[in-house]
Write an enzyme that holds these catalytic residues in place. Structure first.
Site, PDB file in Angstrom:
ATOM      1  N   ASN A 106      13.611 -20.098   3.512  1.00  0.00           N
ATOM      2  CA  ASN A 106      14.278 -20.502   4.756  1.00  0.00           C
ATOM      3  C   ASN A 106      14.352 -19.372   5.776  1.00  0.00           C
ATOM      4  OD1 ASN A 106      16.034 -19.001   3.246  1.00  0.00           O
ATOM      5  ND2 ASN A 106      17.836 -20.237   3.683  1.00  0.00           N
ATOM      6  N   ASP A 124      19.343 -12.017   6.874  1.00  0.00           N
ATOM      7  CA  ASP A 124      19.938 -13.037   6.025  1.00  0.00           C
ATOM      8  C   ASP A 124      21.034 -12.365   5.187  1.00  0.00           C
ATOM      9  OD1 ASP A 124      20.224 -15.485   4.621  1.00  0.00           O
ATOM     10  OD2 ASP A 124      18.933 -14.724   3.034  1.00  0.00           O
ATOM     11  N   LYS A 125      21.848 -13.162   4.520  1.00  0.00           N
ATOM     12  CA  LYS A 125      22.907 -12.595   3.678  1.00  0.00           C
ATOM     13  C   LYS A 125      22.533 -12.638   2.194  1.00  0.00           C
ATOM     14  CE  LYS A 125      26.718 -14.752   2.416  1.00  0.00           C
ATOM     15  NZ  LYS A 125      26.865 -14.463   0.969  1.00  0.00           N
TER      16      LYS A 125
END
Length: 910
Positions: free
Chosen positions: A651, A254-255
């Site tokens: 998420n 993820d970022k």
């Protein structure tokens, strides 16, 4: 009072779990509740009280290895098949299962305690501010975020599957040897019973101690990871797969909050004709100050204002409207806490700056409100119905919240309708992503260009707009909105339609740019992973330009690499053309949006994955949680390589659970990802050491340990085969009772298990030369080649020891046992010493302890060994000769190999 909620659960429908149905909620009458709903708690446990033991046993016996030993132990209840005491079969099996059950129970208890702690924190937050009033329609496992994730599962590592495959090969060898023995007897008599007896006699070919050694090794590796002071706070939540860390080919990350700090800093305010950066925020502050200074003075209208003054007033009012919109359109709540000098009640009454803390669901929101405070317009109070702002002069502005439309991943925007209590003006403020706001605001010629420019600087961009409403317009909207919310059918659609009737021709106020800075040492960590042969894919929900800029900034994409930005495609034809254009590119990074990715996977899944896997780096932007998990699954299916997923938010859970190895980063988005992961770290940079050092060591140690345990069992099985063939293929055991158990336990267990402390290079060297990790991706430490080498070594040593004992024994059978068994123990101890690459003081202790245990136990083994014979010089020289012949050639071969064909790591340690 009875309330009916006939809203169908869309998340249930999209996940396909069950049919949607209306839900009736009774307020104030819990006794009338006709059905139970899930508890609103986090649960990451794999088992419950009733499923624990059956589940653990099923996971053990569904694999050939353990099932084989269960059948073996059960066969000893049949008198015709019994070869020895029952305890020689059931005690080792029971010990193996006990270790597994204790390990799983420990992990489940730890998981339960972690979940309990988090659930307690959630409850504390809800109750800290007094009475909580609300209706919760979906809880626990019915939450959208939970239903987007899969159930916790027991992950089986590739290494364990490879070991399971080797045991099947050994079983095949066991069957062949047994058939050969019976064939050499010409299938005389009850030959089928003889086959079974030989299968039991040579059962040591498959070592039961292999499973327990590997499981205990995993516990040691997990303990070492937790104790590493250079990666503090690292938690091992799944101790069954530490070897996976040593063979990762694809890292999916993820970022926000993973590569970045998730600490937002306001960097840019853009009004179309003018932009304000960090170096010009004082101008914004002066505009705000001038607006409220003029309002407080309230001067009469003056004729003949200069053009400069008019421009100044116009710009000040534009800045003021933008700042006010940002200060009002959010979900931030200011909370006042005691600071030791001022108590909470007094701080809340006087709006004490030093006691105020902003709370919000997103750090972006807090950054925006903190910025408005820095330029003079401060959020000082908020409840469900009102907002209070403080001007630079200390005056309190009161606004009544008429409606609020929260942000959702589908709408990508949020809105609020407020009434200014001082003027009675009603204003609808909205902010959101440019992709949706572009169709909502009035026509302009700068929005798209400036959004792209800011995104290319790595800023997270929001578009802010407003619309003034008359009292009549608002009353009309409210009536339609209330009616839509009371609808029985298609309520969500009708509500959205009513809100969209307001979202037209809104006045564009400004763009905001917030920067999420990279975590410490992200760049060198990604470079290390790249040099180790690991391909990194970044999966993020951010827009394309922001994701691309972050990828460049983090050096995920090197400065010399070309970037192919996959054009937005909406149908099969466009996807085909764009794939052809991409195919002509070579050695370039790929950037693709979630919509284009979905279209490619729908029509050209194989072609797209083949091309993407050749890229040195891939960035997927506007990526949904389900897409992240889908990408992981496709990589596993198409490449057969191991994947590792890293994330910090809810998420990311589905991606983490789907990957072969899931790593959660404890960040500002909570612990949901951390709790659902196999490993938990506090910073992304710790991932480098976790893989390069601990992953590498775990895999190499388990490979050496497994092959040595197999060697240990094959040696004694070879000796049994030689013994049986010499004595007319009789199905009589060479060693009985305690000798057979002691061989694989107290006599050799400690030295063999001490291999889990071995290492070929220091951790500093492993971090400095990540290319060493690349060697492991080929699976060389445990392969058919290395397995065959150890099989040949075992056959050679077993044959030398047995034939040597038969050749040199004098008159009694018990002398064969004494000579061969002692030579066997010494050979195993010397082979451990030959295998070790870096000596640890515990290894020396293990060797001496095992030898001492054997010598001391000889006094009690008079039933199997002639105690007087072993004290003679004849016994000593015979054992010495046999041991030297079995081990010395291997020592010579090892020296020659290191001399003329040294492994890569030896060049670094010399």
């Amino acid at each position: 009072m009875k309330c009916f909620f006939h809203r169908c659960c869309e998340c249930l429908r999209c996940c396909g779990r069950r049919d949607p149905r209306p839900r009736t909620v009774w307020l104030g009458h819990p006794e009338k509740r006709d059905q139970r709903y899930p508890r609103n708690v986090i649960n990451n446990q794999k088992y419950n009280f009733f499923t624990f033991l059956p589940g653990v046993l099923f996971n053990q016996f569904k694999y050939f290895f353990n099932l084989y030993f269960l059948l073996l132990a059960c066969s000893q209840f049949v008198v015709e098949m019994r070869l020895g005491a029952l305890y020689t079969y059931w005690v080792p099996l029971g010990f193996v299962l006990a270790v597994t059950v204790i390990r799983e129970a420990t992990e489940e208890i730890r998981c339960y305690m972690r979940d309990k702690e988090v659930n307690s924190q959630i409850y504390s937050k809800l109750t800290a501010r007094g009475t909580v009033v609300g209706v919760v329609l979906y809880t626990g496992r019915e939450l959208r975020s939970v239903m987007n994730t899969s159930n916790p599962r027991s992950k089986i590592g590739l290494f364990d599957l490879e070991v399971n495959c080797l045991t099947k090969i050994l079983f095949g060898a066991l069957v062949v040897v047994s058939l050969v023995m019976v064939a050499l007897q010409h299938f005389a008599g009850r030959w089928y019973l003889q086959i079974i007896r030989f299968l039991l006699l040579f059962s040591n070919i498959i070592p039961i101690s292999l499973r327990v050694n590997l499981d205990m090794g995993k516990i040691v590796y997990s303990w070492v990871i937790r104790r590493d002071s250079k990666i503090p706070g690292t938690v091992v939540r799944s101790s069954t797969i530490p070897e996976q860390l040593g063979r990762i080919s694809y890292l999916l990350t993820d970022k926000t909050g993973t590569l970045t700090q998730n600490e937002m800093v306001f960097k840019r305010l853009h009004l179309g004709t003018v932009a304000y950066g960090l170096d010009s925020m004082d101008e914004v502050q002066s505009h705000i100050f001038s607006i409220y200074t003029q309002q407080s003075q309230d001067p009469p209208a003056v004729k003949g204002l200069t053009l400069a003054t008019k421009v100044r007033k116009t710009m000040s009012s534009r800045v003021h409207e933008a700042v006010k919109a940002i200060a009002l359109c959010h979900n931030v709540t200011p909370v006042y806490e005691s600071n030791g000098v001022t108590d909470q009640a007094e701080a809340e009454r006087h709006y004490e700056d030093s006691c105020r803390v902003y709370q919000a669901s997103s750090p972006d929101e807090v950054a925006l409100v903190q910025w408005t405070e820095s330029v003079g317009l401060t959020l000082v109070g908020r409840d469900q119905s009102s907002v209070q702002l403080r001007t630079p002069g200390g005056h309190i502005l009161n606004f009544t919240i008429l409606q609020i439309f929260p942000f959702t991943y589908e709408s990508k925007r949020m809105g609020i309708i407020v009434r200014d209590e001082s003027t009675g003006e009603i204003t609808f403020y909205m902010k959101g992503a440019d992709v949706v706001m572009a169709g909502i605001v009035q026509y302009n010629d700068w929005l798209e260009e400036e959004c792209g420019n800011m995104a290319r600087e790595g800023l997270r961009v929001l578009v802010v707009a407003k619309k003034s409403l008359t009292e009549e317009q608002y009353q009309d909207f409210e009536a339609r909105y209330v009616q839509a919310k009371l609808s029985v059918h298609d309520r969500s659609l009708k509500v959205a339609t009513v809100i969209e009737s307001l979202e037209m021709e809104m006045e564009l106020l400004c763009l905001t740019g917030v920067e999420d800075q990279l975590q410490t040492d992200v760049r060198p960590t990604l470079e290390t992973l790249r040099n180790a042969g690991i391909k990194v894919w970044m999966l993020t929900g951010d827009k394309l330009e922001t994701a691309t800029c972050t990828a460049k900034n983090a050096h995920l994409v090197t400065r010399t690499q070309d970037i192919h930005i996959f054009r937005l495609v909406t149908n099969r034809g466009e996807a085909h053309l764009e794939l052809n254009a991409f195919r002509r590119k070579h050695d370039c990074a790929l950037v693709i949006s979630g919509d284009s990715l979905e279209m490619c996977l729908k029509y050209y899944e194989y072609e797209f994955m083949e091309l993407a896997c050749q890229c040195p780096a891939v960035v997927c932007c506007r990526c949904a949680p389900t897409q992240k998990a889908q990408i992981v699954r496709l990589l596993q299916e198409r490449t057969g390589k191991l994947t590792c997923a890293v994330g910090d938010g809810g998420n990311d859970v589905s991606m983490i659970q789907e990957a072969d190895c899931g790593v959660g980063v404890e960040g500002k988005e909570g612990k949901q990802a951390s709790l659902a992961a196999d490993f938990s770290i506090t910073q992304f940079k710790h991932l480098g050491r976790l893989l390069m050092v601990h992953g590498r060591n775990s895999y190499k140690r388990s490979a050496a340990l497994s092959q040595f345990v197999i060697h240990r069992s094959l040696c004694i099985s070879t000796m049994q085969a030689v013994f049986s063939s010499v004595f007319y293929f009789a199905s009589v055991p060479l060693y009985q009772g305690f000798l057979i158990i002691g061989y694989s336990t107290i006599y050799t267990m400690f030295p063999v298990f001490s291999l889990v402390l071995d290492k070929d290079v220091k951790s500093e060297v492993a971090m400095l030369y990540p290319e060493l990790y690349k060697d492991l991706l080929k699976g060389r430490p445990l392969s058919y080649k290395t397995f065959l080498i150890w099989v040949l070594i075992s056959i050679y040593q077993g044959s030398i020891i047995m034939y040597g004992a038969l050749l040199l024994f004098e008159s009694e059978f018990v002398h064969i046992v004494a000579i061969s068994f002692t030579s066997l123990i010494l050979t195993e101890l010397l082979m451990v010493a030959l295998t070790i690459q870096t000596w640890h003081w515990l290894m020396i202790v293990a060797e001496l302890l095992s030898l001492s245990c054997y010598i001391a136990s000889l006094v009690f083994l008079h039933e199997f060994i002639d105690v007087y014979f072993i004290a003679t010089l004849s016994f000593l020289w015979k054992v010495t000769v046999i041991t030297l012949v079995s081990c010395l050639p291997l020592y010579v071969l090892k020296y020659l190999r290191r001399r003329f064909s040294p492994p890569s790591y030896s060049k670094l340690t010399s």
